[in-house]
Structure formats: C-alpha cells, structure tokens
Scaffold this active site. Structure first.
Site, short mmCIF file in Angstrom:
data_model
loop_
_atom_site.label_atom_id
_atom_site.label_comp_id
_atom_site.label_asym_id
_atom_site.label_seq_id
_atom_site.Cartn_x
_atom_site.Cartn_y
_atom_site.Cartn_z
N LYS A 90 0.85 -1.19 0.00
CA LYS A 90 0.00 0.00 0.00
C LYS A 90 0.88 1.24 0.00
CE LYS A 90 -3.90 1.68 2.86
NZ LYS A 90 -4.69 1.30 4.08
N SER A 164 -9.33 1.05 3.35
CA SER A 164 -8.58 1.92 2.46
C SER A 164 -7.57 1.15 1.62
CB SER A 164 -7.86 3.00 3.26
OG SER A 164 -6.96 2.44 4.20
N SER A 188 -9.45 -1.49 7.47
CA SER A 188 -8.91 -1.40 6.10
C SER A 188 -8.18 -2.65 5.65
CB SER A 188 -7.96 -0.20 6.01
OG SER A 188 -8.65 1.00 6.23
#
Length: 612
Positions: A90, A164, A188
């Site tokens: 990420k 996310s 997330s």
C-alpha cells in the site's frame, strides 16, 4: 454482473507461496524470467489498483540484491523462504527507491529507507513489484477516495473494492501477486478482503512494526497482510513481524502466545445483527454460521452494545485529531490537495478539546474492559466482515453515511486491542463475495490462523477471483520424492527442532514441505513416553493435522524404522491434497490413557499451550 477483464494475464496468475517456492526450488525457474512479466504488464493500459509499478531498472537492482542474498546463504533457497516471490505494498508504506504518496501526489516524498516490514520481507527474498492505490491517507473503507480513481471490485466493477487498502486487496484477488501489505486502523485490512474473497490478517497491534508507515491514527494503526490462503498470510506475518525498536508502539510477542484452542471451539456472535436491508448479506452470514456449527463450533450470542459504542468512537470521537495530525502540514499549505471527503473528516478535529479527549479515552477504557469480560470463555467473536456492499455510484452519492456502515463490525478491534482474521465465506446470491471475520484477544493471531486454515480447507472456496481453489493433488505439479528416497510424514518428536529430528538429519533426510493430513485424523498425546510423543489415528470424525514431509534415503529407511518404538509405526497417510505418503501411525492400544489433542491442529501448538 459485469465481466471483469483480468489485467495482463501472467504465467503465474493465482500462484500461492508454495507455487513460487516449487518453481524455484524444484523446477529451477529464473527470477529474472518470471518477474519480467511485471515490467511488461506495467506498459499495458492504466490500472487503478496500482499507483506505481516496477520498471526494468528497478527490477534489475532488486535482482542484483537477491543474487547477493543467495550468495550469503551459500545458494540454499530454503534459507530464503520468499526467494523471488513478488509482492505489493500500500502506498502509505515506505520502500526505498519508490516515492510514498499516501494517495496524495502533493504529499509525495522519497523515503531514505524501507519500512521495517518491507525490509524484513526483502531480507527473506521477496521482490517488490508495485505500490498500490488507497483511500487517501488511509481514511475510508471504500476504495473510492483517491485522485488515481476508484479501485473496482474484482468480481463486479460496478461495486466498491473496499478500502482503504483497496489496491492491495485487488491485486491479490486477481492473482497478480501472492500477497500484499495493507494497513488497518478501522477495518482497512479486513473489509477489502471480504469484498474480494481473500484472506485479510489484521495482527495484534505492535506485532508488525509501523516504522516507515504514514500514520492514520498512530496509536491504533496496524500493518495488515492480504493473501489467497491463511497459511500464506500467517507465513508473511511471521517473516515481517517481531519487535522493532524503531517503532515506539512495537511489542514483543509473549512466549506462550501461540497456544491453540481447546476442543470444541467456542465462538461468540452479536446478539443483534445489522445488515441495513441487505438480505443477501444476512443469508450469507446465516449460511456461514451453519457451516461453523457443522465443523463442531459452539456459537452463542453476546451483548453487542459495548462493541457498537466503541466502534462509533473512532470517527465520532477525538481520534479524528490523530488523522489531522498526520496531514496538518499539508492542510495548512495546500488544503485543496486533500480529497474533499477526507478533508471534511480530519477537519472535525477542531470540534474536540483536551478535556473531551481524556473523557473519550476513559470511556474507551471502560468499553474495552467490558468487551474483554464479555469475550472471556470464548475463543473468538465471529462477525460479518461487512454488513453490506455498495456500488461506486452509491458511494459517490452518500460518501460518509455508507462508509460508516461498512465499519459496523470492524471499527472497535484496534481500540480494544484485539486480533482479527478476515476469511472468505462463500458467494452471495448475487454472485458477490461474502466474508466472515474471527476476532480474538491480543496475540491470538496464530490460534485464529490455525482455525482459519481448517475453515478454508473445509469450505474449498475459490482463491480470490482467480478461479483456482485450494490446490487438490496434482500429480503433474507436485514435488516428486528425490531419487532413491522414501517420503515420510512426521507429526511429533521428529518435527524440525524436536528431540528426535536428529534421526532424520543424521541420515541426510531432506525437509520437503509442511502440510496437513486429510480432515479425518485425530491426534493424541500419548501417556508415559520419553520424549513426549503424539499418536496419529484415522477416524470417522477428525481434522487436518500439521505434518512435515521428509525424503529419507531408501538405503537408510530400514534403520530409521527400526528406531521407532511401539505403539508407533509407519503406515500410509492421506494428505489434505489427496497424496498418499508413508507416515507415523499409532496402534489402538497406545491410546490407553492418551489425551485427545486434535483441536490444537498439531503437536507444536499443543506443546506451546502447556507452557501457559
């Protein structure tokens, strides 16, 4: 349902860690050859799941480093468990040589070193092939709050992928990489797993270092792991985890943390369940509960009110000030660079003063104590990973309300210092994935994973959106026994590091893999044996039991068997993938006075539990 075109199909779509290890260790594959597909793929049409992708120069530098690592271990690939394995992270996690943007180009910087978790994975041989898209500054559970565009669901692009950690989940679900790293503050690392039919491991806070991670709520953040299988997720977490002095919130795992559950497992479930009118989600969760009960799990309702109140504190309380702290410099200089929805959330920090912050913290502590008391006597809480799923268009119309709903069963976990494992649970009636999450106390990560692996094996679900299932036995791809050897499955005192392992290593036996038996075996701790030994018995009802496979030179196999005392012997075992191998079995008379330890899933877990 909309068809989802798989970007740049590769020769290894949907490979697990075992597939990559087999390619290098047994088939002699060249990392430069296999990983060149990622450079070629980066030149195809834009893909919202990625923010940055590996190019030829970046790959070449990593391959040079990989060659140096291999030389340092004398060419022994088994000492680099992730040798040549591609992964993604990420884009709020630092990787030297790659900009970190947290989904905001105006925030971008060039890190001088890897985040600790990235450094540890590279030291194990893994190769970074890209940085993935996210809800900006890790603020959201939807995957739509990014200047790079919404990341579509891997099953139906009209729907959200979850956030996310949207990109990290989707590239695993597509089979583009076998694992990826995300982060998890409010869910997330779990919601995107549930929406994309993969595994999401949200570890105990402090197990995986957050040094080199752009914070969302620094006191709550976790680095999470996405994978196609539970075994792969926990393997990666073990390699990336561990105490890190660079992270002031890092914690050392307690010595007795890896104890397994007693049989039968006992799960709590919320006494009130909210699905916001999504009957497909309700039906899928009911089916999952029925499947858990069929596996022997006891399930009892508990009062969910303290969980729900604690979950609401995350965005309705002063913890939004932590999110503001992470972006305040940019907010002062370039407020318009921040996504409007994200900016609206972090600006709520102005509504709270220090007194309210302490009052909220006192309430958090009270609710956490109530939650811990409520979970006493249970191995885990089982919840829907998310109560519903929404289209991208619907999220654009109601970006805050619908996002808040998705955190119904996730927001409280880090507040209450809990570990969580998101698992695939099957497909809804509309063809979208459904997921469940098991939530346990701090440091219950391995116990959750042991059960999760059995759940995944029993359900035989597809791996992400790849179309593959947990591999059944494939004679063409299985690692064949070495020439002039006999493959033996060991289950107890002959395991690696155990007292009798020398009986294998002194005969130049070679460890091939760790795996599981078929699901109809029972394991017993035998009475009055020195050193302590287990007995493995096939039964009408049982569970998969962890074993190691060793190739023993045929000329020395007889002398090895001669050292095995009664009531143990060597017979034929069936493995989870259908293979038949020689392995340890126990005579019925040996079970007199023995303790049934099947629920531990293996001898190591049982021994660890005895140290508590």
């Amino acid at each position: 349902m909309h068809a989802v075109a798989q970007p740049e199909p590769t020769r290894f779509s949907g490979w697990t860690l075992a597939d990559w290890q087999r390619a290098y260790r047994e088939l002699g594959a060249d990392p430069a050859d296999l990983l060149s597909d990622y450079v070629a793929g980066a030149a195809t049409a834009p893909d919202n799941a990625w923010i940055a992708r590996v190019d030829a120069d970046t790959l070449a530098r990593q391959l040079d480093g990989l060659a140096r690592l291999l030389a340092q271990v004398g060419g022994d690939l088994t000492r680099l468990p992730l040798y040549g394995v591609p992964f993604a992270v990420k884009d709020n996690i630092d990787a030297q040589g790659w900009p970190t943007t947290a989904g905001c180009p105006a925030f971008a910087y060039e890190p001088v070193r890897d985040a600790t978790v990235v450094a540890r994975l590279r030291a194990a041989g893994a190769v970074l092939v890209g940085k993935t898209n996210l809800d900006q500054f890790a603020t959201g559970l939807v995957g739509t709050r990014s200047p790079h565009g919404a990341v579509p669901n891997s099953f139906d692009p009209a729907y959200v992928s979850g956030g996310s950690s949207s990109g990290s989940a989707v590239v695993v679900a597509r089979g583009q990489v076998p694992f990826s790293l995300g982060t998890d503050t409010a869910g997330s690392g779990r919601v995107p797993a549930g929406f994309n039919n993969i595994v999401g491991l949200k570890p105990t806070r402090g197990w995986l270092s957050t040094a080199g991670v752009v914070p969302a709520c620094r006191t709550l953040d976790c680095v999470s792991v996405f994978a196609l299988t539970v075994d792969d997720a926990v393997t990666v977490a073990d390699l990336a985890g561990g105490y890190d002095p660079l992270d002031p919130y890092s914690r050392a795992e307690p010595p007795a943390a890896r104890a397994a559950w007693q049989a039968p497992p006992r799960f709590a479930v919320p006494d009130t369940l909210e699905f916001f009118g999504d009957e497909a989600a309700r039906h899928a969760f009911d089916e999952a509960l029925a499947a858990l009960r069929a596996q022997g799990v006891q399930i009892e309702p508990i009062d969910y009110a303290p969980f729900a109140e604690l979950a609401a504190l995350l965005y309705q309380g002063p913890w939004v000030a932590e999110r503001f702290a992470a972006v305040q410099a940019l907010w002062r200089e370039q407020p318009d660079a921040i996504d409007p929805v994200v900016r609206g959330i972090v600006e709520q920090a102005a509504h709270f003063d220090a007194t309210q912050t302490f009052q909220a913290e006192y309430r958090r502590a009270e609710l956490t104590r109530r939650i811990q008391q409520a979970l006493e006597g249970y191995d885990a809480l089982v919840v829907p990973t998310a109560p519903s799923i929404y289209t991208i268009d619907a999220l654009r119309e109601e970006p805050v309300t619908l996002n808040a709903r998705l955190g119904t069963y996730t927001n409280f976990a880090n507040f209450a210092d809990l570990a969580a494992l998101a698992l695939p649970a099957g497909m809804r009636a509309d063809g979208l994935p459904a997921g469940i999450t098991l939530i346990g106390g701090a440091w219950q990560d391995h116990a959750l994973a042991a059960f999760g692996a059995r759940w995944q094996a029993a359900r035989a679900l597809p791996l992400g959106a790849t179309g593959r299932t947990l591999p059944a036995y494939d004679a063409a791809s299985a690692v064949a026994p070495a020439a002039n050897t006999i493959r033996v499955a060991v289950v107890g005192a002959h395991l690696t590091g155990m007292p009798l392992n020398h009986q294998l290593t002194s005969r130049n036996a070679r460890l091939v893999e760790a795996t599981h038996t078929a699901s109809d075996y029972r394991l017993y701790a035998l009475a009055n044996t020195t050193p302590p030994k287990p007995g493995l018995v096939r039964s009408a009802e049982g569970a998969p039991i962890i074993v190691e496979l060793w190739d023993v030179p045929g000329a020395l196999f007889g002398s090895f068997v001669a050292e095995i005392p009664a009531p143990l012997g060597i017979g034929t075992l069936e493995l989870a993938d259908g293979r038949l191998v020689k392995g340890f079995i126990c005579e019925p008379r040996g079970l007199e006075g023995a303790r049934d330890i099947t629920s531990f899933g293996g001898w190591r877990a049982f021994l660890a539990a005895q140290t508590r």
